[in-house]
Design a protein around this motif. Structure first.
Motif, short mmCIF file in Angstrom:
data_model
loop_
_atom_site.label_atom_id
_atom_site.label_comp_id
_atom_site.label_asym_id
_atom_site.label_seq_id
_atom_site.Cartn_x
_atom_site.Cartn_y
_atom_site.Cartn_z
N ILE A 6 0.62 -1.23 0.05
CA ILE A 6 -0.07 0.06 -0.20
C ILE A 6 0.80 1.48 -0.09
O ILE A 6 0.55 2.24 -0.59
CB ILE A 6 -1.01 0.06 1.06
N ALA A 13 2.37 1.78 -3.17
CA ALA A 13 1.36 2.18 -4.40
C ALA A 13 1.05 3.80 -4.03
O ALA A 13 0.92 4.74 -5.03
CB ALA A 13 0.17 1.49 -4.37
N GLN A 14 0.96 4.38 -2.58
CA GLN A 14 0.68 5.40 -2.50
C GLN A 14 1.90 6.26 -2.96
O GLN A 14 1.79 7.32 -3.55
CB GLN A 14 0.75 5.75 -0.69
N VAL A 40 1.34 6.82 -6.71
CA VAL A 40 0.20 8.01 -6.83
C VAL A 40 0.86 9.40 -6.71
O VAL A 40 0.68 10.33 -7.44
CB VAL A 40 -1.02 7.67 -6.13
N MET A 41 1.66 9.44 -5.42
CA MET A 41 2.19 10.91 -5.27
C MET A 41 3.03 11.39 -6.22
O MET A 41 3.07 12.57 -6.76
CB MET A 41 2.79 10.69 -3.91
N ARG A 81 -1.90 17.34 -2.37
CA ARG A 81 -2.24 17.71 -0.73
C ARG A 81 -2.61 16.43 -0.17
O ARG A 81 -3.37 15.35 -0.86
CB ARG A 81 -3.26 18.73 -0.87
N ILE A 82 -2.59 16.59 0.95
CA ILE A 82 -3.36 15.62 1.85
C ILE A 82 -4.38 16.24 2.62
O ILE A 82 -4.49 17.39 2.64
CB ILE A 82 -2.49 14.63 2.82
N MET A 83 -5.31 15.37 3.27
CA MET A 83 -6.49 15.75 3.93
C MET A 83 -6.58 15.22 5.33
O MET A 83 -7.10 13.95 5.18
CB MET A 83 -7.73 15.42 3.41
N PRO A 84 -5.84 15.77 6.45
CA PRO A 84 -5.83 14.82 7.61
C PRO A 84 -7.05 14.60 8.29
O PRO A 84 -7.87 15.43 8.08
CB PRO A 84 -4.98 15.85 8.58
N THR A 85 -6.98 13.44 8.90
CA THR A 85 -8.35 13.09 9.75
C THR A 85 -7.99 13.18 11.13
O THR A 85 -6.85 13.44 11.49
CB THR A 85 -8.79 11.67 9.16
N PHE A 113 -4.61 4.28 -15.75
CA PHE A 113 -4.14 5.82 -15.75
C PHE A 113 -4.98 6.19 -17.17
O PHE A 113 -4.87 5.20 -18.32
CB PHE A 113 -2.80 6.06 -16.00
N ASP A 131 -8.49 7.53 -8.70
CA ASP A 131 -7.90 6.56 -8.09
C ASP A 131 -6.74 7.04 -7.23
O ASP A 131 -5.54 6.60 -6.91
CB ASP A 131 -7.19 5.46 -9.24
N ARG A 132 -7.16 7.79 -6.08
CA ARG A 132 -6.28 8.61 -5.15
C ARG A 132 -7.12 8.93 -4.11
O ARG A 132 -8.00 10.01 -4.34
CB ARG A 132 -5.72 9.74 -6.26
N VAL A 191 -8.40 10.91 -0.98
CA VAL A 191 -8.16 12.20 -0.47
C VAL A 191 -7.50 12.49 0.70
O VAL A 191 -7.01 13.45 0.89
CB VAL A 191 -9.47 12.84 -0.63
N HIS A 192 -7.29 11.56 1.39
CA HIS A 192 -6.91 11.41 2.76
C HIS A 192 -5.19 11.40 2.53
O HIS A 192 -4.74 12.34 2.58
CB HIS A 192 -7.26 10.18 3.72
N ARG A 193 -4.68 10.40 1.82
CA ARG A 193 -3.27 10.31 1.74
C ARG A 193 -2.86 9.65 0.52
O ARG A 193 -1.63 9.10 0.45
CB ARG A 193 -2.47 9.19 2.98
N LEU A 194 -3.81 9.68 -0.48
CA LEU A 194 -3.34 9.44 -1.83
C LEU A 194 -3.15 7.78 -2.02
O LEU A 194 -2.54 7.69 -3.23
CB LEU A 194 -2.04 10.15 -2.39
N ALA A 195 -3.47 7.06 -1.33
CA ALA A 195 -3.38 5.49 -1.45
C ALA A 195 -4.43 5.40 -2.62
O ALA A 195 -5.43 6.02 -2.80
CB ALA A 195 -3.93 4.92 -0.30
N PRO A 196 -4.28 4.43 -3.50
CA PRO A 196 -4.98 4.26 -4.73
C PRO A 196 -6.28 3.31 -4.33
O PRO A 196 -6.26 2.43 -3.27
CB PRO A 196 -4.26 3.20 -5.59
N LEU A 203 -6.97 -0.41 -4.85
CA LEU A 203 -6.60 -1.37 -3.91
C LEU A 203 -7.63 -1.37 -2.62
O LEU A 203 -7.71 -2.37 -1.79
CB LEU A 203 -5.59 -1.15 -3.14
N ARG A 209 -14.72 1.22 -0.45
CA ARG A 209 -13.88 1.64 0.79
C ARG A 209 -12.22 1.74 0.51
O ARG A 209 -11.65 0.71 0.21
CB ARG A 209 -14.12 0.78 2.04
#
Lengths: 349, 349, 349
Positions: B302, B305-306, B309-310, B317-321, C26, C47-48, C50-55, C58, C67
């Protein structure tokens, strides 16, 4: 890359370039296709169709011409398009660059500079595989490193004592004694007397000897080296000067090596090595080639590692040592020749 | 990369670093060679010869010194060149950087900042493989991702319910209940009571339990975690506070984990895990290591893969929770420490 | 990349996209996840996470939602986050982009532009695998090359005589005779009569024939081609015009092909081909697919080589020929549509 363009670069072993089998490579970052017609005559040109940039090395030989096998444009040996299928008019700009090419000493040489300056007299005097005096093996190796790093390696044989401690079994003297270095018009000459354990690897030593080794390293990056074993004391009696090689007791060999810059970070290395017919046979040649395979692998390991460290180092500096004298003299010569080329070019334009 | 330099980074497992076998790695984009002399004493320095940048990790140990095996320069443990073959004078600038190194808790630690600030007291208190109380397995994993992404992962165990649904079989509570987070001088402490299906994987549960899990995550990126099973109701009776681990019914384990940034996009991850001697044996350790192999592979999948994508997202940008609280607190601490370092540096110069 | 955004791009074969198995790809440099719920209904979104850009590809399908399996954020089909584990408030910006998606003619199509402009009428009329009139084989191929180069290839069939000399055995006429090219609203039509050896490969020829071949090449990069064999003289009797395909003697086939730009230098190529039910059977289809496998491999070889040469050529130029007319007309149309899109966008904002 800071390399001389007005020079002959080795593109391939002559025997590997078969008639009507175009061969694509890169020299000085330029895509080059080298090919022979059915009669074996050489031609070399830009490996990039003027139409849509397909490589001509995927093309088809048709007599004295080469056809791009994407949309069928036909090129003559000068790089001019002579046919566009289904189109009558051929625009004046329909041409690619051609390069002077020559086959000599078992190598195919390409001249990367001005056509008018191409003079076969400038081809370094390598010993070809068909030379009557030597029994030669040969090979080639691709590097993921800039050609200059390989040149630097070959210009400073102090590395033999360390890089090749296992393969050549070179004595420490290679690192501790400074060779005699002489400037040549297009290179440097490096001469050494080595005493101690210094026979050709694999050769039996019957008496105390000392070994003379001499090489010319010539623009653009060609090493021509010979050496032989002499009775102890020869060096002293000659005041450290060069002996008459025909008087060698044993162990006379010759190696020709050529380093061709392909792209900024890739190079191809061509080499042959073997004994003089009076001092060895096919078996000794095979022994030498086995050692060379190991030794050239050691060089490749350290030079590619060096390249990786350089890549990871922004604005790196080197710290020359006295052993670098040959390196420095040769690189200064290359810089001067390259600068002169650029000056001529800006005067001409 | 925005990392703290004044910190101890794990370079390798101590047992993997054999005497006179130099080991080359990257830490914070710097090439580092770590080596032991014949007596096992550690040294660490820049893995880049001052002469022509060959890696010293391809070099040869000679007593307390390390010789570059390209042209033979000899370095002492401080990084100073003490011999250049065939050259009498050694220039003052003939030296490479050295790094404080220490062996502790089964790891080799390298200090990447100012020598004067290097204090072994700052080495995080990992549990070594030879610790009498624990039966530990260990391993390491290379990531094609920035170390910070691995730190972020370890700082937010809400991912257990999703990334590790198959391996750890972690209950949803990991994601839904917020842990207690406390700032430490050089890190954060994360404590949780987990009820429901929360035994150590592979352990039989004879009675209703609840599990306490607590870890410190310390600069530069070291996780030290323990946990254990307690009778149902313990959490409530302690008001959610930390229990006395020696009173655990069962399931006490310890894991030490270290994340080392190698380059901008590569990292090395070191880990050990195993049961307390009173709560398990070699068989349980092996079960845990099997689960860890699966789980750490899930993390790697994961996170890499992250990273991809970055890389494909300009100016992301990230969106913290709210689950990111530990991540945010730790990263803020790292930023503050890194900023302080730069300030001290600019004041000093 | 200069591509039209307001267009339907093929993301996958419809049959390859299984319920609750999200598929990440892509398109136009954007990461896209396409997925079906348990009922097979399509959705497509960024495929990204909004939190931390994980695809999200997956991720796990949960009814009509998807989810993220990193920290558990739950997305609905519009790309909105509808659940953050352990957090009550969901911020307004907690959403990713969604894309209109449609299943038609056996392909899954994604609209990469403005939602309001997405009209399924604009989906090119490919022949699906379930079409009653044709017996079709199908496949796909990944390219390490820009999609435009594949489009250019498909827009100029003069390459058949050279690239496919071995596979299709196309006569020289493909290169020497210019097709009739007509502008369409969203593409070009290319029509040709070919005489000489021009049957469908693998088909027996009982009498002198000539072959009509016609294709539409449509935005964003979809080729729809049919052809058939007619008695000698048909072309002349029609003044070179298009025949009534239902009057073909034999050899009627249909091929649908789609080129999808993934990133700047990668593309995915989807294709089907096979005979009309009246003119062939499964055996002929298999013969055709064998030929296609060889031919499309030849295209890939030359186009990827072309891309490598382009990459090695700073500021390269091409030299169009008359055979490029279809290429030029289509690329001009794409440029105009892309320019219009940008204008509308800047007016709107």
């Amino acid at each position: 890359m800071n390399y001389v363009k007005n020079a002959w670069y080795v593109a391939s072993w002559a025997q590997d370039l078969l008639p009507e089998k175009p061969y694509g490579t890169f020299i000085l970052n330029e895509p080059v296709v080298v090919w022979r017609n059915a009669d074996g005559e050489l031609a070399a040109m830009e490996d990039r169709c003027v139409h849509r940039l397909a490589p001509l090395s995927l093309g088809r030989c048709e007599g004295d011409k080469l056809r791009c096998m994407y949309h069928g444009l036909l090129f003559d040996r000068t790089g001019a398009v002579v046919e566009i299928p289904g189109q009558d008019l051929i625009p004046a700009q329909a041409r690619v660059r051609s390069y002077p090419a020559a086959e000599k000493h078992s190598w195919v040489w390409i001249w990367m500079g001005d056509h008018e300056a191409a003079d076969e007299v400038l081809i370094p005097g390598a010993v070809g595989l068909d030379h009557p005096d030597y029994i030669l093996g040969h090979g080639q190796l691709d590097y993921a490193a800039e050609a200059r790093l390989i040149n630097d390696n070959l210009l400073d044989f102090s590395h033999l004592s360390y890089v090749h401690a296992n393969s050549f079994g070179a004595p420490e003297a290679w690192a501790y004694e400074r060779p005699k270095i002489t400037m040549l018009e297009r290179g440097v000459r490096v001469e050494r007397w080595i005493t101690g354990e210094s026979a050709v690897p694999g050769e039996a030593i019957g008496q105390p000897i000392e070994r003379f080794a001499s090489y010319d390293f010539l623009v653009p990056g060609v090493l021509l080296m010979t050496g032989g074993n002499f009775p102890q004391g020869t060096s002293q009696s000659l005041g450290g000067g060069a002996p008459d090689m025909s008087k060698a007791l044993a162990g006379v060999t010759f190696t020709s090596q050529a380093v061709t810059p392909m792209t900024d970070k890739t190079a191809r290395y061509f080499f042959s090595w073997g004994p003089h017919r009076d001092h060895g046979d096919e078996a000794l040649r095979d022994t030498l080639m086995g050692i060379a395979a190991m030794a050239f692998g050691e060089d490749k390991d350290i030079i590619e590692a060096q390249q990786r460290v350089m890549d990871a180092t922004p604005d790196f500096r080197i710290m020359p040592t006295t052993a670098d004298r040959g390196v420095t003299l040769f690189n200064r010569l290359v810089e001067k020749l390259a600068r002169d080329e650029r000056t001529r070019l800006s005067v001409a334009s």
